[in-house]
Scaffold this motif. Structure first.
Motif, mmCIF file in Angstrom:
data_model
loop_
_atom_site.group_PDB
_atom_site.id
_atom_site.type_symbol
_atom_site.label_atom_id
_atom_site.label_comp_id
_atom_site.label_asym_id
_atom_site.label_seq_id
_atom_site.Cartn_x
_atom_site.Cartn_y
_atom_site.Cartn_z
ATOM 1 N N GLY A 134 -2.355 11.876 7.866
ATOM 2 C CA GLY A 134 -1.149 12.442 7.898
ATOM 3 C C GLY A 134 -0.134 11.577 7.501
ATOM 4 O O GLY A 134 1.200 12.001 7.597
ATOM 5 N N LEU A 135 -0.319 10.410 7.327
ATOM 6 C CA LEU A 135 0.989 9.383 7.289
ATOM 7 C C LEU A 135 1.583 9.499 5.820
ATOM 8 O O LEU A 135 0.872 9.649 4.740
ATOM 9 C CB LEU A 135 0.377 8.248 7.308
ATOM 10 C CG LEU A 135 -0.068 7.539 8.734
ATOM 11 C CD1 LEU A 135 -0.306 6.246 8.855
ATOM 12 C CD2 LEU A 135 1.076 8.108 9.821
ATOM 13 N N ARG A 136 2.699 8.981 5.498
ATOM 14 C CA ARG A 136 3.365 8.894 4.430
ATOM 15 C C ARG A 136 3.739 7.664 4.523
ATOM 16 O O ARG A 136 4.717 7.163 5.101
ATOM 17 C CB ARG A 136 4.204 10.079 4.224
ATOM 18 C CG ARG A 136 5.259 9.444 2.646
ATOM 19 C CD ARG A 136 6.208 10.679 2.715
ATOM 20 N NE ARG A 136 7.109 10.702 3.886
ATOM 21 C CZ ARG A 136 8.416 10.774 3.813
ATOM 22 N NH1 ARG A 136 9.063 10.904 2.758
ATOM 23 N NH2 ARG A 136 9.150 10.749 4.968
ATOM 24 N N LEU A 137 3.238 6.574 3.607
ATOM 25 C CA LEU A 137 3.855 5.401 3.527
ATOM 26 C C LEU A 137 4.832 5.077 2.143
ATOM 27 O O LEU A 137 4.478 5.469 1.041
ATOM 28 C CB LEU A 137 2.770 4.160 3.295
ATOM 29 C CG LEU A 137 1.551 4.152 4.606
ATOM 30 C CD1 LEU A 137 0.439 3.213 4.053
ATOM 31 C CD2 LEU A 137 2.422 3.771 5.834
ATOM 32 N N MET A 138 5.816 4.635 2.310
ATOM 33 C CA MET A 138 6.659 4.188 1.327
ATOM 34 C C MET A 138 6.844 2.777 1.071
ATOM 35 O O MET A 138 6.894 1.846 1.987
ATOM 36 C CB MET A 138 8.079 4.840 1.669
ATOM 37 C CG MET A 138 8.092 6.347 1.832
ATOM 38 S SD MET A 138 9.522 7.024 2.502
ATOM 39 C CE MET A 138 10.646 6.908 1.274
ATOM 40 N N ARG A 168 0.790 -1.271 -0.162
ATOM 41 C CA ARG A 168 -0.174 0.245 -0.005
ATOM 42 C C ARG A 168 0.825 1.174 -0.052
ATOM 43 O O ARG A 168 1.546 1.624 0.970
ATOM 44 C CB ARG A 168 -0.888 0.040 1.079
ATOM 45 C CG ARG A 168 -2.173 -0.810 1.167
ATOM 46 C CD ARG A 168 -2.823 -0.983 2.371
ATOM 47 N NE ARG A 168 -2.491 -2.227 3.062
ATOM 48 C CZ ARG A 168 -2.596 -2.288 4.364
ATOM 49 N NH1 ARG A 168 -2.760 -1.176 5.036
ATOM 50 N NH2 ARG A 168 -2.549 -3.414 5.367
ATOM 51 N N LEU A 187 -2.477 8.699 3.668
ATOM 52 C CA LEU A 187 -3.565 8.257 4.549
ATOM 53 C C LEU A 187 -3.456 9.146 5.547
ATOM 54 O O LEU A 187 -2.641 8.998 6.413
ATOM 55 C CB LEU A 187 -3.415 6.692 4.989
ATOM 56 C CG LEU A 187 -3.637 5.696 4.186
ATOM 57 C CD1 LEU A 187 -2.918 4.358 4.853
ATOM 58 C CD2 LEU A 187 -5.061 5.456 3.478
ATOM 59 N N GLY A 202 9.611 16.135 3.744
ATOM 60 C CA GLY A 202 8.685 15.170 2.981
ATOM 61 C C GLY A 202 7.538 15.729 2.501
ATOM 62 O O GLY A 202 7.184 16.948 2.643
ATOM 63 N N THR A 249 4.493 15.653 3.889
ATOM 64 C CA THR A 249 3.740 16.296 4.965
ATOM 65 C C THR A 249 4.399 17.309 5.694
ATOM 66 O O THR A 249 3.654 17.752 6.853
ATOM 67 C CB THR A 249 3.232 15.176 5.961
ATOM 68 O OG1 THR A 249 4.208 14.276 6.081
ATOM 69 C CG2 THR A 249 1.995 14.392 5.122
ATOM 70 N N THR A 250 5.648 17.470 5.449
ATOM 71 C CA THR A 250 6.433 18.480 6.330
ATOM 72 C C THR A 250 5.727 19.729 6.122
ATOM 73 O O THR A 250 5.571 20.549 7.368
ATOM 74 C CB THR A 250 7.839 18.574 5.714
ATOM 75 O OG1 THR A 250 8.250 17.500 5.334
ATOM 76 C CG2 THR A 250 8.816 19.323 6.722
#
Lengths: 160, 308
Positions: B26-30, B20, B24, B48, B50-51
Motif C-alpha cells: 500500500g505504499l507509494r515511494l517517491m 527505489r 510496495l 495519489g 493509493t487514495t
C-alpha cells in the motif's frame, strides 16, 4: 344549483423556500456503520541525518506490513531532506496531526503510528457531562442508589 | 567531499531509499530527484494512486478495480471531461438512491403528506446533505474537479461532492447489483442519521388544521383544557394545556398565556399525527435476492386514502 364547498384546510401546506432547509446533518460515525477516521499517514524522513535512522529502519522493516494490515489508510513515504523525521496523519473530518519521531527508538515508532491511527480526528476536549445524548432525559440518568425499593439478594427465590 | 549519492550505509540499509521507486503493497515511494519540494499542506493532502483503493477499503466496497472509484470521484469539469467521468454513474445513482430513500420514508412515515416527504428527502438526502456524507467518507481530497470560477476554487464543491456520492451509489448498483446498492444506502446514508421531521413541518394555523383533521377522521371535536397552571396573575404565568378528543388527550403544550398554550397543544397534536413513525416494515424490494420467500405487505396509504 351551485354548491359551495369549503377548501380543504389540510391541503394548505406551507412550503418554505427549499434552500431554507439545507441541513448540514453530519452522519454519526458508528451508528449504521463505522468509517475509519484516519485516512492518510505520511512518513517523512531524511536520508543523511542521524535522527532519521530509527525511522528508516522502521520503514524498511514494518511499514509495509502496517500498510497491508490497514488497507483503509493511504500510507505515503516521502523523503524530506535536512529535516527531522515526522509522521503526519490526516483524518476524514479535515483534522491533521503531526508527530516528530526524532528521539524515538525503533520500538517506539510503531506505538506512535498506532496512536495516530487510532485517533478520532477530533480535537481533545473536556466533556463536562458523563452521558451525552440526543434524547436527554428530563429527570436525569438512572441511578440505582436513588430508588425507593432497593433490590437485595435475599429477594431472589431459591430454585425448588 | 561526499555527495548525497555516495554515502554508504552500514548493515541492512545498503542503498538509499530514494533509488527505489514504485508501489510496495500500500505504499507509494517517491524518488527524491523527480519530487518537487514540499510546498504546503495542500500538496500533502492531494490525491495519489493509493487514495482510491484506501477509499474502497474504508467503505467496505467490493470493486475489483480502483479505477472505478477514480471514475466516481472525477467530475466532468476535470480536464474538460476528456477522462472517464462520473456523469452517467451520477444519473443512475441519483435515481437508485432516491428509490431506496423514497420507499424507506414512505413506509416509515405513513401520515406525512407528499410535499412534506419531498421536503424531508431534500433536507436530509439532497445534494448538500450528501456532500456532508461524502466529507465523512473522506472523498473530498480524492475529488478531481475544477471550479467554474478560477479565482475561487472552492465554489461548487458541495454540488460536486454530493454528485460524487450519488455516482458512488450508481457505481455500486452497476457493478454489484440492486441488493448491494440497497445495502450500501441503508448502511451509510439512511442508517447514520436521525431524521427530525418536526423541523420540516411549517404549520400556520394549527387549531384550524386540527379541527379539520379530527373531523376527517371522525373523532369528536378537540377541546382544550388546563392541565396545570401557576402564577396566573403574576408577570410570568405558566399554563400547561392539553387538547382532548373526547376523553383522550392528543396533544399537550405550555405557554405564558392560555391562547399560547392552546396553540402549542394543537401544534403538538398535529406533529404527533403527521410525524408518526412505523418501526417494523418491509420494503417492496424485499422480494428479490435470498429472502425471496418473504412476501411484502404494502401499508395502507393513509395520507392519500379517500376522505370520509
Amino acid at each position: 344549483m351551485l354548491t359551495f364547498r369549503l377548501p380543504n384546510v389540510l391541503n394548505e401546506v406551507v412550503r418554505a423556500h427549499r434552500d431554507q432547509f439545507i441541513r448540514q446533518t453530519k452522519p454519526k460515525n458508528g451508528v449504521g456503520v463505522f468509517v475509519f477516521p484516519c485516512r492518510k499517514l505520511v512518513f517523512n524522513y531524511c536520508e543523511r541525518s542521524g535522527s532519521s535512522k530509527s525511522m528508516m529502519e522502521y520503514l524498511q522493516k514494518s511499514a509495509i506490513d502496517f500498510a497491508k494490515e490497514n488497507p483503509q489508510i493511504e500510507v505515503v513515504v516521502q523523503p524530506r531532506p535536512s529535516r527531522h523525521p515526522i509522521i503526519r496523519a490526516f483524518y476524514t473530518n479535515g483534522y491533521q496531526k503531526t508527530k516528530c519521531v526524532r528521539k524515538c527508538s525503533v520500538d517506539e515508532i510503531p506505538e506512535v503510528v498506532k496512536s495516530l491511527r487510532d485517533h478520532s480526528g477530533h480535537k481533545l476536549r473536556r466533556w463536562n457531562k458523563y452521558v451525552i445524548s440526543d434524547t436527554p432525559s428530563v429527570r436525569g440518568i438512572y441511578s440505582p442508589f436513588h430508588v425507593n425499593e432497593v433490590h437485595s439478594i435475599s429477594d431472589l427465590k431459591p430454585k425448588n | 567531499m561526499f555527495t548525497s549519492r555516495s554515502i554508504q550505509y552500514a548493515g541492512s540499509l545498503a542503498a538509499p531509499i530514494s533509488r527505489r521507486v514504485g508501489y510496495l503493497g500500500g505504499l507509494r515511494l517517491m524518488a527524491t530527484e523527480s519530487h518537487a519540494p514540499i510546498k504546503s499542506r495542500s500538496k500533502a493532502a492531494a490525491a495519489g494512486p493509493t487514495t482510491y483503493s484506501a477509499l474502497i477499503a474504508r467503505l467496505d466496497l467490493k470493486f475489483e478495480d480502483p479505477k472505478t472509484m477514480e471514475q466516481v470521484c472525477t467530475h466532468k469539469s476535470y480536464e474538460q471531461g476528456r477522462l472517464a467521468c462520473n456523469d452517467r454513474m451520477q444519473w443512475v445513482g441519483k435515481r437508485v438512491l432516491n428509490l431506496f430513500v423514497g420507499e424507506h420514508l414512505a413506509a416509515k412515515y405513513p401520515n406525512l403528506s407528499v410535499e412534506m416527504l419531498q421536503d424531508l428527502q431534500h433536507a436530509y438526502f439532497g445534494l448538500s446533505s450528501l456532500a456532508e456524507v461524502g466529507r465523512h467518507f473522506g472523498m473530498q481530497p480524492a475529488l478531481r474537479w475544477e471550479s467554474v470560477v478560477k479565482e475561487a476554487p472552492e465554489v461548487g464543491l458541495t454540488k460536486v461532492l454530493g454528485k460524487s456520492v450519488q455516482a458512488l451509489v450508481g457505481a455500486v448498483y452497476q457493478e454489484q447489483g440492486a441488493l448491494a446498492a440497497k445495502d450500501f444506502v441503508h448502511k451509510h446514508i439512511l442508517g447514520t442519521r436521525a431524521l427530525d421531521v418536526e423541523s420540516i413541518m411549517q404549520i400556520k394555523n394549527p387549531k384550524l388544521m386540527l379541527v379539520a383533521l379530527t373531523k376527517e377522521k371522525g373523532l369528536p371535536r378537540p377541546v382544550a383544557r388546563i392541565l396545570k397552571e401557576t402564577g396566573r396573575f403574576t408577570s410570568s404565568p405558566v399554563f400547561v394545556i392539553g387538547v382532548f378528543c373526547g376523553a383522550k388527550m392528543i396533544g399537550m403544550g405550555f405557554g405564558s398565556s392560555l391562547k399560547m398554550g392552546e396553540y402549542r397543544a394543537s401544534k403538538d397534536a398535529l406533529i404527533k399525527h403527521y410525524a408518526k413513525e412505523i418501526k417494523d416494515f418491509n420494503f417492496p424490494t424485499i422480494g428479490e435476492g435470498e429472502e425471496a420467500d418473504v412476501t411484502f405487505f404494502p401499508p395502507k396509504y393513509q395520507d392519500s386514502a379517500a376522505r370520509a
